[in-house]
Design a protein around this motif. Structure first.
Motif, PDB file in Angstrom:
ATOM      1  N   VAL A 193      37.628  40.807  30.241  1.00  0.00           N
ATOM      2  CA  VAL A 193      38.571  41.238  31.268  1.00  0.00           C
ATOM      3  C   VAL A 193      38.281  42.662  31.711  1.00  0.00           C
ATOM      4  CG1 VAL A 193      41.002  41.675  31.787  1.00  0.00           C
ATOM      5  CG2 VAL A 193      40.342  39.692  30.413  1.00  0.00           C
ATOM      6  N   GLN A 201      34.881  41.706  37.471  1.00  0.00           N
ATOM      7  CA  GLN A 201      35.092  40.947  38.708  1.00  0.00           C
ATOM      8  C   GLN A 201      35.952  39.715  38.451  1.00  0.00           C
ATOM      9  OE1 GLN A 201      33.955  43.715  40.663  1.00  0.00           O
ATOM     10  NE2 GLN A 201      34.185  41.887  41.942  1.00  0.00           N
ATOM     11  N   LEU A 202      36.223  39.483  37.158  1.00  0.00           N
ATOM     12  CA  LEU A 202      37.028  38.331  36.746  1.00  0.00           C
ATOM     13  C   LEU A 202      36.393  37.023  37.219  1.00  0.00           C
ATOM     14  CD1 LEU A 202      40.658  39.653  37.360  1.00  0.00           C
ATOM     15  CD2 LEU A 202      39.356  39.604  35.230  1.00  0.00           C
ATOM     16  N   GLN A 203      35.073  37.057  37.313  1.00  0.00           N
ATOM     17  CA  GLN A 203      34.341  35.838  37.651  1.00  0.00           C
ATOM     18  C   GLN A 203      34.410  34.892  36.465  1.00  0.00           C
ATOM     19  OE1 GLN A 203      32.951  35.209  40.523  1.00  0.00           O
ATOM     20  NE2 GLN A 203      33.008  37.205  41.503  1.00  0.00           N
ATOM     21  N   LEU A 205      34.788  35.766  32.128  1.00  0.00           N
ATOM     22  CA  LEU A 205      35.860  35.334  31.251  1.00  0.00           C
ATOM     23  C   LEU A 205      35.451  34.240  30.275  1.00  0.00           C
ATOM     24  CD1 LEU A 205      38.677  35.233  33.955  1.00  0.00           C
ATOM     25  CD2 LEU A 205      38.356  36.961  32.197  1.00  0.00           C
TER      26      LEU A 205
END
Lengths: 238, 238
Positions: free
Chosen positions: A68, A81-83, A87
């Motif tokens: 995160v 980028q929370l791609q 995660l």
DNA sequence: TTGACCCAAGTGGTCCGACCACATCCATGG
DNA sequence: CCATGGATGTGGTCGGACCACTTGGGTCAA
């Protein structure tokens, strides 16, 4: 009632570090923290939440391993980028630490996702993407170095998953096929001459992709993973 | 004494905390640490790896949030049972933090897994398990409280996933349907009268399970999830 | 003897202050 | 104008101190 917290209303649950983790997660969830954005310094964050820098660091470290947050030495802390890839990296840990029956279950999940992903890829794959797949296929057949074969095998399936157009699924599949996981399976697997069979299965998958035949692709992929699955199931039994 | 590293050969890569994390993961992976076993104290562990207690604590915290370790205040640090549920708890974070297109992708993955799980359940479900499913179905239809409906909805699908006989898949599906995730979807979803439709879809799933009809179950489950998926896809577009 | 109680040792949880390693920015000088 | 070097700010590491909680054994009364 000794009222350990002032009227804010927040119940003092768990450790302060755990609360800090939840707070930061909530900030991101509510959009207060955008992907790529830089956070205040550890010292400032600790002051804001009224905790020590040590505890705040533990919270940050926890969110870092979850993919995160990202800490850059000397620069600051940033939201990833929370791609899907960021995660789901932790998904590899599950595969690495799984044993026996759980490993078979994991492979069953992979078979389901991989077969569907391959079917989708057959319908959507572009000539350019197909060329990439063919490249890994050729490279895989051109060498005898297990390390290199494994790398191209991984890339082969990765390319197919990407062609399916679902990044999340591709990331999960990548985690399910982590290096350690595959290496463990390969060890002692080639001895039974299943090496050529793998080669044939890959060829079948490629044929279905080139022909844009989803049903054939699904069957070929399911058979491919199922092959390993059955072998592993037998191993666990002994 | 300078002597940065003695001849051991281990290259000093990354932060010391990261190395500590890898070390502990490796110990578990190699079977040196069994599930449920108690680890040395933080102070001893830090001394063994030659790092400070602070750094070791960060490593432990990281492995704790990953569901690999469990720290009990005043008692010690223990390896979890490494069950699917322990390790895949972090999967819920992914769902909580996903937005827009990624959410649709996640739902697509869920549709694939849920439909397959429901099909498997139709073939294998026992009368006792079926009774549990029916219980949640009835409870769901007997109340108007959204909170309670959601809880039973979740339990309904959870029971089906368990009946499929793959704990790992059930754990993944549970993570994919995390509280926040579902709540967000429900908000503003009922307004379009899709409430009754959900009820009908659940009934169709139950019917297929009771009839032990895998194909019907697969179709019903796929339609159920696909319904939400399509609605969400439209929302993202706007 | 037996049971409940209590206290002391051990362990994780938190905090503090100091210093190091690295990245970044800006004043300096060519 | 550009290259350079130092000052500043940031995360990384360390050591020590104290607090909160669990655990187990010993004490003391029934």
């Amino acid at each position: 009632m000794d009222e350990p917290r002032q009227g804010g209303g927040a119940a003092p649950k768990g450790t302060v570090t755990q609360r800090a983790i939840e707070r930061i997660k909530a900030m991101i969830g509510e959009g207060l923290l955008e992907p790529g954005q830089r956070l205040p310094t550890e010292r400032d964050l600790a002051a804001q939440l009224g905790i020590s820098r040590s505890s705040m660091r533990e919270a940050i470290r926890a969110l870092t391993v979850l993919g995160v947050l990202e800490a850059r030495h000397g620069s600051g802390i940033y939201v990833t980028q929370l791609q899907a890839g960021d995660l789901l990296e932790t998904f590899g840990v599950v595969a690495d630490l799984s044993r026996g029956p759980r490993l078979v279950e994991l492979l069953e999940v992979r078979r389901i996702l991989e077969s569907t992903a391959t079917a989708l890829a057959a319908a959507r794959i572009t000539p350019a993407q197909l060329a990439v797949v063919e490249g890994h296929l050729a490279a895989m057949n051109a060498t005898e170095d297990p390390e290199e074969i494994l790398a191209h095998d991984l890339a082969f399936h990765r390319a197919i998953a990407e062609a399916a157009g679902n990044e999340t699924m591709a990331a999960i599949l990548e985690g399910l096929s982590s290096r350690t996981f595959r290496a463990r399976v390969w060890r002692g697997y080639r001895e039974e001459g299943a090496f050529d069979r793998t080669r044939r299965e890959h060829a079948a998958i490629h044929r279905a992709l080139a022909a844009h035949d989803p049903e054939a692709a699904r069957a070929a992929a399911a058979a491919h993973v199922g092959e390993v699955e059955e072998w592993l199931r037998a191993q666990v039994g002994s």
